[in-house]
Design a protein around this motif. Sequence first.
Motif, PDB file in Angstrom:
ATOM      1  N   GLU A   1       0.831  -1.248   0.076  1.00 13.79           N
ATOM      2  CA  GLU A   1       0.276   0.036  -0.152  1.00 13.79           C
ATOM      3  C   GLU A   1       0.912   1.264   0.197  1.00 13.79           C
ATOM      4  O   GLU A   1       0.706   2.209  -0.365  1.00 13.79           O
ATOM      5  CB  GLU A   1      -0.873  -0.164   1.224  1.00 13.79           C
ATOM      6  N   SER A   2       1.958   1.275   0.614  1.00 13.47           N
ATOM      7  CA  SER A   2       2.824   2.432   0.734  1.00 13.47           C
ATOM      8  C   SER A   2       4.405   1.748   0.749  1.00 13.47           C
ATOM      9  O   SER A   2       4.787   0.859   1.049  1.00 13.47           O
ATOM     10  CB  SER A   2       2.508   3.361   1.918  1.00 13.47           C
ATOM     11  N   PHE A   3       5.190   2.843   0.683  1.00 16.28           N
ATOM     12  CA  PHE A   3       6.615   2.519   0.671  1.00 16.28           C
ATOM     13  C   PHE A   3       7.086   2.564   2.035  1.00 16.28           C
ATOM     14  O   PHE A   3       6.493   3.591   3.070  1.00 16.28           O
ATOM     15  CB  PHE A   3       7.644   3.641  -0.155  1.00 16.28           C
ATOM     16  N   GLN A   4       7.908   1.671   2.541  1.00 17.38           N
ATOM     17  CA  GLN A   4       8.215   1.678   4.104  1.00 17.38           C
ATOM     18  C   GLN A   4       9.514   2.247   4.267  1.00 17.38           C
ATOM     19  O   GLN A   4      10.675   1.635   4.104  1.00 17.38           O
ATOM     20  CB  GLN A   4       8.273   0.372   4.580  1.00 17.38           C
ATOM     21  N   ILE A   5       9.628   3.626   4.173  1.00 19.05           N
ATOM     22  CA  ILE A   5      11.205   4.395   4.386  1.00 19.05           C
ATOM     23  C   ILE A   5      11.182   4.746   5.942  1.00 19.05           C
ATOM     24  O   ILE A   5      10.254   5.813   6.260  1.00 19.05           O
ATOM     25  CB  ILE A   5      10.950   5.695   3.162  1.00 19.05           C
TER      26      ILE A   5
END
Length: 152
Positions: free
Chosen positions: A74-78
């Motif tokens: 669902e989203s980038f894990q930064i």
Amino acid sequence: MNAALRLASALAAGLVFGLGLSLSGMLDPTRVRGFLDVTGAWDPTLIFVLAGAVIVATLGYRLSRLLTRPAFDESFQIPTNRRIDLRLIAGSAVFGIGWGLSGFCPGPAVAALASAALPPAVFTLAMAVGMAGYHFLARRPGGASTTGRTAT
């Protein structure tokens, strides 16, 4: 997001990682120790593996800036925490000591489990016990949590 697709992509990435480690010889702890032996019989081959990893990671990070979301999540894990504190330095030192003593880094150790040799199994078991011990202590009142704050 389809959980099976996420799992399949993680499995594929892990297989590519393990194959690369195996092809490069980085599953052999003597090769890693040779890299760390800068005053003796230094083996610089790990530099090429590290350089390849940094190049691929850099390209992936740059690509992530052009995309609205990853293909299988669902989203980038930064990470957002950029603080260098005593906990980070101490953890890095303990990691380095373990790497230097054993010749195993966590990723290669897990990949080397496929060899059915005893040293990677012992290292991986010890690593898992250490991680579990940390999480046990972090949940206790006054213990350090994974965010660096005291656990509640």
